[in-house]
Design a protein around this motif. Structure first.
Motif, PDB file in Angstrom:
ATOM      1  N   VAL A 169       3.347  -9.930  35.683  1.00  0.00           N
ATOM      2  CA  VAL A 169       3.451 -10.006  34.163  1.00  0.00           C
ATOM      3  C   VAL A 169       3.866  -8.704  33.846  1.00  0.00           C
ATOM      4  N   ALA A 170       4.631  -8.575  32.782  1.00  0.00           N
ATOM      5  CA  ALA A 170       5.310  -7.371  32.232  1.00  0.00           C
ATOM      6  C   ALA A 170       4.986  -7.307  30.800  1.00  0.00           C
ATOM      7  N   VAL A 171       4.914  -6.092  30.197  1.00  0.00           N
ATOM      8  CA  VAL A 171       4.513  -6.043  28.724  1.00  0.00           C
ATOM      9  C   VAL A 171       5.809  -6.600  28.110  1.00  0.00           C
ATOM     10  N   GLY A 172       5.337  -7.358  26.807  1.00  0.00           N
ATOM     11  CA  GLY A 172       6.498  -8.073  26.264  1.00  0.00           C
ATOM     12  C   GLY A 172       6.558  -9.436  26.864  1.00  0.00           C
ATOM     13  N   ASP A 173       6.166 -10.010  27.772  1.00  0.00           N
ATOM     14  CA  ASP A 173       6.249 -11.254  28.307  1.00  0.00           C
ATOM     15  C   ASP A 173       5.764 -12.341  27.404  1.00  0.00           C
ATOM     16  N   LYS A 192      -3.814 -10.391  27.566  1.00  0.00           N
ATOM     17  CA  LYS A 192      -4.044  -9.731  26.247  1.00  0.00           C
ATOM     18  C   LYS A 192      -4.096  -8.188  26.621  1.00  0.00           C
ATOM     19  N   LEU A 193      -4.701  -7.843  27.780  1.00  0.00           N
ATOM     20  CA  LEU A 193      -4.965  -6.373  28.001  1.00  0.00           C
ATOM     21  C   LEU A 193      -3.477  -5.826  28.305  1.00  0.00           C
ATOM     22  N   ASN A 194      -2.468  -6.970  29.192  1.00  0.00           N
ATOM     23  CA  ASN A 194      -1.380  -6.523  29.820  1.00  0.00           C
ATOM     24  C   ASN A 194      -0.015  -6.513  28.807  1.00  0.00           C
ATOM     25  N   GLY A 195      -0.523  -6.681  27.427  1.00  0.00           N
ATOM     26  CA  GLY A 195       0.757  -6.607  26.479  1.00  0.00           C
ATOM     27  C   GLY A 195       1.449  -7.817  26.342  1.00  0.00           C
ATOM     28  N   LEU A 231       8.782 -22.725  27.048  1.00  0.00           N
ATOM     29  CA  LEU A 231       8.802 -21.309  26.057  1.00  0.00           C
ATOM     30  C   LEU A 231       8.372 -19.975  26.867  1.00  0.00           C
ATOM     31  N   TYR A 232       7.678 -20.276  28.045  1.00  0.00           N
ATOM     32  CA  TYR A 232       6.811 -19.005  28.477  1.00  0.00           C
ATOM     33  C   TYR A 232       7.468 -18.478  29.758  1.00  0.00           C
ATOM     34  N   ASP A 233       7.411 -17.312  29.919  1.00  0.00           N
ATOM     35  CA  ASP A 233       7.799 -16.643  31.063  1.00  0.00           C
ATOM     36  C   ASP A 233       7.296 -16.924  32.248  1.00  0.00           C
ATOM     37  N   VAL A 234       5.650 -16.758  32.036  1.00  0.00           N
ATOM     38  CA  VAL A 234       4.963 -17.018  33.233  1.00  0.00           C
ATOM     39  C   VAL A 234       3.645 -17.845  32.624  1.00  0.00           C
ATOM     40  N   GLY A 255      13.627 -20.642  34.816  1.00  0.00           N
ATOM     41  CA  GLY A 255      13.544 -19.327  35.627  1.00  0.00           C
ATOM     42  C   GLY A 255      12.245 -18.687  35.810  1.00  0.00           C
ATOM     43  N   ALA A 256      11.099 -19.365  35.107  1.00  0.00           N
ATOM     44  CA  ALA A 256       9.671 -18.751  34.913  1.00  0.00           C
ATOM     45  C   ALA A 256       9.022 -18.870  36.304  1.00  0.00           C
ATOM     46  N   ARG A 257       8.008 -17.939  36.231  1.00  0.00           N
ATOM     47  CA  ARG A 257       7.163 -18.092  37.256  1.00  0.00           C
ATOM     48  C   ARG A 257       5.754 -18.715  36.940  1.00  0.00           C
ATOM     49  N   VAL A 258       5.192 -19.775  38.009  1.00  0.00           N
ATOM     50  CA  VAL A 258       4.196 -20.544  37.515  1.00  0.00           C
ATOM     51  C   VAL A 258       3.149 -20.307  38.777  1.00  0.00           C
TER      52      VAL A 258
END
Length: 348
Positions: A169-173, A192-195, A231-234, A255-258
């Motif tokens: 998980v990256a900040v902004g994901d 949440k802590l990871n932004g 909608l979601y990156d991860v 292209g997301a990670r599940v």
């Protein structure tokens, strides 16, 4: 010397028996159990007599999320963080016991050890008993800022932390969590802590949805709604790994990670192949945890993750059947169920 244990003798049936306190082997300490968490995998074993393809073939003491007090330890013993371990220390105990010698262990993946045992999973007894021998390097000393209940919650927090790492998980994901049980709610806090900039949760139980939003989810629904499709990156699947896997694939963008965290009761899961393939999803399977206890302790001790708020019920060992039934039936308000064991002395 003997002590009391709650033994699963058949699906849905505990018996209280007197078990012998066994001598500690080299590298082990004796732990007096204080608090034990009831996990979804415990419910699988309680209801079905199995977890995945592991069948319970003889009476078993369940319980793998636990803390206790060290009551016997050789001088010079070190814990899993290479800190001194002494009689009287409160410790959280990692239940997974890896061999330490296989390729997986040598490569830093003890959670994938093919020669492991696991406390509370057949054939190794777990913590629903007054005393338990544990490898010293599986014990982690708890600071005063971590409660006894918080100590037992470090195991599910470790599972969530390991899954988070696998998701990169990256900040902004943007992120989604399918299932707001204890693992899902811990993932909500970690994300949440990871932004992350959006955090969606699906969960059929309304009180768990409300708690997810209180802990940081930006939206929540009882199931997958069209407005959240792709909608979601991860996406983290933290349910029963049945229809929840398909839901995770629907929520994921191309292209997301599940990351699949849940364990199916019948060792089968369902996801539409064409959907996953056309989206080019990366399906990542998360198994237990690897090197998470020190980090989990710091997160709780510093108040960055709230584990105590997830605990909805606390029962004494004498009411262990009621504790398991409340969890298994998803009764109103249940989130995390804990079992406490009173201080006791082995009987001669």
């Amino acid at each position: 010397m003997s002590h009391q244990a709650a033994v699963l003798t058949a699906p849905g049936h505990f018996e209280f028996v007197q078990k012998e306190v066994l001598p500690t082997a080299p590298g082990e300490v004796l732990v007096q159990i204080g608090v034990v968490g009831v996990c979804g995998s415990d419910i699988h074993m309680y209801q079905d007599g199995r977890i995945g393809n592991t069948e319970i073939l003889s009476p078993l003491v369940l319980g793998h999320e636990f803390m206790g007090v060290v009551v016997a330890a050789p001088e010079g013993t070190l814990d899993g963080d290479d800190k001194p371990l002494r009689v009287g220390d409160r410790v959280a105990v990692e239940p997974h016991v890896a061999c330490g010698h296989c390729r997986e262990c040598r490569e830093g993946n003890p959670n994938l050890c093919t020669h492991h045992t696991f406390m509370g999973v057949y054939p190794r007894d777990g913590a629903l008993q007054s005393f338990l021998n544990a490898p010293s390097h599986n014990c982690f000393v708890l600071p005063d800022a971590v409660t006894d209940i918080g100590g037992a919650m470090l195991e599910p927090l470790g599972v969530a932390l390991h899954a988070l790492r696998l998701g990169h998980v990256a900040v902004g994901d943007t992120a989604a969590v399918v299932g707001a049980g204890p693992i899902g709610l811990l993932l909500v806090q970690l994300l949440k802590l990871n932004g992350v900039t959006a955090l969606h949760v699906t969960e059929p139980l309304d009180w768990r949805r409300e708690l997810a939003q209180k802990l940081g989810a930006t939206s929540a629904a009882s199931g997958v709604a069209p407005e959240h499709d792709s909608l979601y990156d991860v996406v983290f699947e933290a349910g029963w790994a049945d229809a929840s896997v398909q839901d995770a694939a629907v929520l994921a963008r191309p292209g997301a990670r599940v990351v699949l965290v849940g364990i199916p009761g019948n060792d089968a899961m369902t996801v539409q192949h064409s959907l996953a393939r056309r989206k080019g999803l990366s399906l990542i399977f998360s198994r237990r945890m690897a090197h998470t206890y020190p980090e989990a302790i710091r997160l709780v001790a510093q108040g960055l993750i709230d584990v105590d708020q997830l605990v909805s019920d606390v029962y004494p060992l004498a009411d262990v059947t009621r504790a398991f039934e409340r969890h298994a039936n998803y009764e109103q308000g249940v989130v995390k169920v804990m079992v406490t064991l009173p201080p006791s002395q082995p009987e001669n």
